[in-house]
Scaffold this active site. Structure first.
Site: not given
Lengths: 299, 557, 314
Positions: B114, B229, B372
């Site tokens: 990720f 995002h 994050r």
């Protein structure tokens, strides 16, 4: 067009009048056919729940036999149609799986290459013979009659296995044929639902309630009869209707259930006996009378 | 009369994990949620959950460093350390509860890579990790017979002598208002994405948890840290998981070029989200977009791989935009996704209001800081959900009594009645849309003083007209119209706090990138912004970031 | 372009007003039915109640009937249902009581989920690390975990329509997820419970659930697999399992189906009262020339039998 004919077990067993009437109607239409006499039962979904591969193998065997004959399969049973369509989709989507099954069939010298087309008489009439040709064989216009369609689950679901995307007319094919006879197609909610037969011997209360709901609804909507391309639905809707009727407020339904070819035969002016209409549990006498009294077809 | 030792608001992953812990501890705990737990927005988390697992050669320090670097050094390092250390156990616990994580050839749990991490330490269930975890935590709640108020809408807290003593809530099925007393309340209400338009967030993500705590006196921390995002669908803003890039998908500009090589030569598409979103926005702004979008290209992964590992993405692509990922690239753009900011808590979920705890997206511990990392949010929910329950249960033991005040319920009733009685004027939905679009325009991927001022002014104006908002639906049963109007009240508070935080932070850090102050300023701004409600407005304070082992250095991907 | 929605309204505080209400909204090629309904609720009529949340087919809130068939409206584009702008009829999901407008009471749905012991029950010592299991044993279960419990299958289940006690496709699919989980230690108990009435044998195999499931969970396939498993672990004394066994036996013998044998076997040959209750239907059928005494056969039953032997022997 010639067809590899697959009548299905029930057309011989529980509803022999289906085979009789289908043959009569197909003869009248000049549909050339040869029965796949060595074929096994499709498994009707029951065998598949015990062993799907076994069910698929029996059907692939049938497809291979038809492939050898070089013609499409034609059935007169919704359940057979659905079970065969699903099996065909599975093996065509998975060549390895097909190869495994072909290994089993190799023993009797069979191999399925994947080219067999499978069509219910219902679809053959709408897609290949055509309404116009069909109507040429009609001598009666059943304009005074109301017929409630009842498809049988396997000829409507799963829609992606049944080619509804490529052949959207299949979705309303039964109504199309009813209207072709000059009759009115009742828009009953139950037409694509389950007749209850698969659980008749397991949970009879539920099966009878289904019969009661579907035949009762059609009756309430003014249907003179129900028409089905599925002999299994016929078994239940006709045979168990007297028992199911006890679940109606007035205790009766009396809705004759016609096999698809029987309705067509009436429009062709055939005699009730030729169509096996005397063999029903629920008498079709009134429908026969109305059909006989119908005006001559123009066309 | 409803009362419980611990009342948990929200039944997503943080809320359910808290509930399971409280039930195991044997305290009288209940969950109250405006949707059935299974409908909570945690189910939309797709890609996975991070955990460094020692038994496969990954130590907690590596994950902590990646998280801290990802946060642009705004995360509190003691909190990050705790999360990284507890992560492995959290994963094993979830597996034992029943989560069907993907596995490797040895039958152990498998991982994928990720963003912002060089190590593959993301555990996953296809592209439905959140949904799979949520189902299992709900199963555990059923097993433990947790008391759940399903489809109850919390519209206010019971605050007495400065402490939280429960909530006031409407049973959505009946429209009746009730007090539910509790010795401790855990806020687990998730994010506030609907304050922005568009957003990847569900329609239920209205952030009233943030608003409730804010009004009760708890500060909201680092609210300017809004995550955009990198891969959301144009228009609807629906999310396409980072798992696509984790599994090897490319980002392409109008020249068909993998432009990330100029912005993050080492991590490419898997740089941290703020970096990727800014890179995309720059490409688009400089004319190398495709109708205002970027292409996400999965074609080289092959159909079988896509369908097996990223099935949900393929479903979304086919159903919503008619694109088969195996055949064509899909247009995406940065979209509002997550709020790193939230109710300030300590590592045990305690807020500055006694009796009030918070966990999950609604809280800010802070482990995410300025940005994050993907797959850290699920970890946050289970680690801090559990910890908050332990702390709240302990607190409840020492709390002497339940509140007995009834007058608050009457004033809450009056608030509902005023909305119902008001003749048709403004619709909540119109104000909300105006707010959302202004927030994306003002507090976007890039921002500056002018844009922040414009958003601030707009929110002030909308707060002014809120008193004109009326509802069509005057009934009691399932009156979602009324709920929306009350949600909007809190959303405007959240919007205002975001603007206040953005205005206060005079530097660029993490997701807060000011084109007028493009540099990070560690000398003055290694600090959290704390927004307190102050009369009709707010006041901003700051406090120092906790630095332990990791000295802030330049952040390069 | 313009699109008309015909939406079923019901307000328990004013039941007399129940009926369809039409709304016309502006739509594009990509507008979903949910988008259209949201336009109605937000811009035209705030009194319309419905559940919806994620807009991305993952939360399971918005199952309702579109032209009579259950669909998740967030993933159903308007033009896929009404390519020529035909009016679209929206009803609440079926087989559950309506609370208001498009909102139905899901309590029976969740109660059935609870009834199948919906959590993993491992047996034996808990390992320190994860349970070891092959990806093959596990990954196929993701197909069931894909279920978002939207209730579309329950809405259109033809058995639930006549019998609300049936566990139904969603709960049974959920049961399968535990029955097949190698970590679960209660497979046999679970199958035993599912073998009872209202369980796996009450499904009619009508495929409504397969057709309407927006997540390809294939609940019916799971139910059929559990029937097979139940028989495998020894639950053979239900009319359902006898039915299946009898079916297979007769096809194996003759290549074709024998309905009379099937009727006798399924009831259980010791079930005299039930057999007698069947008699009137049976006798009437025989009088009408149905149910031939002699079973019909394939022309080559031995070849069919070989297929049985080879595949059953695998």
């Amino acid at each position: 067009m010639k067809y590899a004919f697959y009548p299905g077990c029930v057309a011989r067993g529980g509803t022999p009048e289906l085979l009789v009437s289908a043959n009569a109607v197909m003869d009248r239409l000049g549909i050339e056919r040869e029965e796949i006499v060595s074929a096994a039962c499709t498994g009707a979904g029951v065998l598949q729940e015990r062993n799907q591969k076994l069910g698929d193998a029996l059907n692939v065997r049938t497809f291979a036999l038809a492939e050898q004959m070089g013609v499409p399969i034609m059935t007169i049973c919704s359940t057979c149609q659905g079970v065969m369509s699903q099996a065909n989709r599975r093996v065509l989507q998975d060549p390895e799986y097909l190869a495994e099954i072909n290994t089993v069939l190799a023993e009797e010298g069979l191999e399925y290459k994947g080219t067999t087309v499978i069509k219910h008489l219902l679809w053959v009439l709408v897609e290949e013979i055509g309404i116009e040709e069909l109507q040429k064989t009609f001598t009666k216009e059943l304009s005074g009659l109301n017929f409630a369609p009842f498809y049988g689950c396997y000829i409507v679901r799963p829609s992606d296995a049944l080619g509804f995307d490529e052949n959207p007319e299949r979705e309303t094919s039964l109504e199309t044929l009813i209207e072709a006879t000059g009759a009115v197609a009742v828009d009953n909610d139950g037409k694509t639902k389950c007749c209850g037969l698969p659980i008749l011997l397991i949970n009879q209360g539920n099966a009878l309630q289904m019969v009661s709901n579907h035949t009762g609804e059609a009756k309430d909507m003014g249907a003179d009869a129900m028409v089905t391309p599925c002999p299994l639905c016929h078994l239940n809707l006709d045979g168990y209707q007297p028992k199911a009727a006890k679940r109606r407020p007035n205790g009766k339904i009396d809705l004759p259930i016609l096999h698809l070819p029987q309705m067509l035969g009436l429009a062709m002016g055939m005699q009730p006996k030729e169509l096996g209409l005397q063999r029903h549990i629920i008498s079709a006498k009134e429908v026969i009378g109305k059909a006989a009294a119908s005006p001559a077809a123009v066309g | 009369m409803y009362q419980h030792d611990v009342l948990i608001i929200g039944a997503g992953l943080a809320g359910l994990r808290a509930a399971v812990e409280a039930a195991r501890m044997g305290v009288d705990a209940a969950v109250i949620t405006k949707v059935h737990p299974i409908r909570s927005h945690s189910n939309a988390a797709q890609g996975g959950i991070n955990a460094p697992m020692t038994d496969r050669g990954d130590e907690w320090e590596g994950h902590a460093l990646d998280t801290i670097k990802g946060s642009d050094y705004l995360a509190d390092q003691d909190a990050v350390e705790l999360m990284s250390r507890e992560a492995g156990d959290a994963i094993i616990e979830l597996e034992h509860m029943g989560v069907i994580f993907s596995r490797n050839e040895d039958g152990q749990l498998g991982t994928r890579r990720f963003g912002g991490q060089k190590v593959a330490r993301t555990f996953y269930v296809g592209a439905i990790t959140g949904s799979a975890m949520l189902q299992v935590l709900y199963e555990q709640a059923v097993k433990l017979d947790v008391n759940i108020y399903e489809e109850w809408f919390v519209s206010n807290l019971i605050i007495e002598d400065g402490a939280c003593h429960g909530v006031m809530a409407m049973n959505i099925h009946t429209g009746e208002l009730h007090m539910i007393r509790a010795k401790a309340v855990i806020m687990a209400t998730g994010g506030a994405g609907r304050v922005f338009e568009p957003s990847t967030n569900a329609l239920i993500c209205t952030g009233e948890g943030l608003g409730l705590a804010y009004r009760a006196g708890a500060p909201l921390m680092d609210m300017e840290m809004i995550q955009y995002h990198p891969t959301t669908l144009a228009g609807s803003g629906i999310l396409l998981s980072e798992a696509a890039r984790g599994e090897g998908a490319y980002l392409l500009n109008s020249d068909g070029e993998r432009f990330m090589k100029t912005y993050a030569p080492d991590y490419l598409e898997l740089a941290s989200r703020d970096v990727v979103s800014r890179s995309e926005q720059t490409e688009i702004d400089e004319g190398r977009g495709i109708d205002g979008n970027i292409h996400l290209d999965l074609r080289h992964l092959g159909r079988t791989f896509i369908e097996e590992r990223l099935g949900y993405l393929q479903e979304v692509a086919v159903e919503f935009v008619g694109i088969d990922l195996a055949d064509d690239p899909i247009p995406i753009r940065p979209g509002m996704h997550y709020i790193m900011g939230g109710i300030k808590t300590d590592v045990d979920g305690a807020t500055e209001v006694p009796g009030l705890y918070a966990a999950g997206e609604t809280a800010n511990v802070s482990v995410h800081g300025g940005n994050r990392l993907g797959a850290n949010s699920l970890l946050d929910t289970v680690v801090f959900g559990r910890r908050s329950a332990v702390a709240a249960a302990e607190y409840a033991k020492s709390a002497e009594r339940f509140s007995s005040d009834e007058s608050m319920l009457q004033s809450e009733q009056a608030r509902y009645q005023a909305l119902l009685d008001r003749p048709a004027d403004l619709r909540a939905s119109a104000v909300r849309r105006d707010m959302g679009e202004s927030m994306v325009a003002g507090i976007g991927v890039y921002r500056d003083q002018n844009s922040i001022d414009a958003a601030t002014a707009k929110i002030k104006e909308l707060r002014g007209v809120y008193s004109r908002v009326a509802v069509d639906n005057k009934g009691k049963v399932f009156n979602t119209d009324l709920m929306s109007a009350i949600e909007l009240d809190y959303m405007l508070d959240v919007a205002q706090a975001v603007c206040a935080g953005a205005d206060a932070r005079k530097e660029s850090r993490g997701a807060h990138f000011r084109t007028d102050m493009p540099d990070r300023d560690d000398e003055n701004w290694l600090k959290h912004t704390l927004v307190y409600k102050d009369g009709d407005g707010s006041r901003v304070e700051t406090n120092d970031v906790t630095i332990t082992d990791w000295t802030p250095i330049e952040r390069v991907y | 372009m313009e699109q008309t929605l015909r939406v079923k309204r019901y307000d328990p505080e004013n039941p007399g007003s129940a009926g369809y209400q039409e709304y016309t909204v502006e739509v594009t090629d990509t507008t979903t039915i949910l988008d259209a309904l949201l336009t109605v609720r937000e811009e035209m009529d705030g009194t319309l109640s419905m559940r919806c949340s994620c807009r991305a087919s993952i939360c399971g809130s918005c199952a309702m009937r579109v032209n009579g068939q259950a669909k998740l409206v967030c993933k159903t584009r308007v033009n896929s249902v009404a390519p020529d702008g035909e009016t679209i009829t929206i009803d609440p999901a079926g087989n559950m009581p309506v609370i208001k407008d498009l909102v139905v009471e899901f309590k029976p749905f969740w109660d059935k989920m609870r009834a199948i012991t919906p959590y993993l029950q491992p047996e034996g010592e808990v390992p320190e690390a994860e349970y070891l299991a092959s990806d093959d044993e596990m990954v196929h279960l993701v197909g069931v975990v894909n279920c978002i419990q939207c209730g579309a299958c329950v809405s259109d289940c033809t058995v639930l329509e006549v019998d609300s006690s049936f566990l139904g496709p969603a709960a049974l699919a959920k049961a399968y997820r535990f029955v097949k989980d190698p970590r679960d230690g209660h497979q046999k108990d679970r199958l035993g419970a599912l073998n009872e009435s209202s369980g796996v044998w009450d499904c009619t195999r009508c495929m409504q659930c397969v057709e309407v499931c927006p997540k390809d969970v294939n609940p019916m396939g799971r139910i059929m697999a559990m029937r097979d498993l139940a028989m495998e672990v020894g639950y053979n004394n239900t009319s359902g399992s006898r039915h299946t066994e009898s079916f297979a036996r007769t096809v194996k013998k003759n290549g074709r189906l024998d309905e009379t044998r099937l009727a006798v076997d399924s009831m259980g040959i010791f079930n005299i009262p039930a057999l007698l209750a069947e008699a009137p239907v049976g006798l009437r059928a025989i009088r009408k020339g149905k149910f031939p005494w002699k079973a019909h056969k394939s022309s080559e039953p031995n070849k069919v039998k070989r297929v049985f032997e080879k595949i059953e022997g695998e």
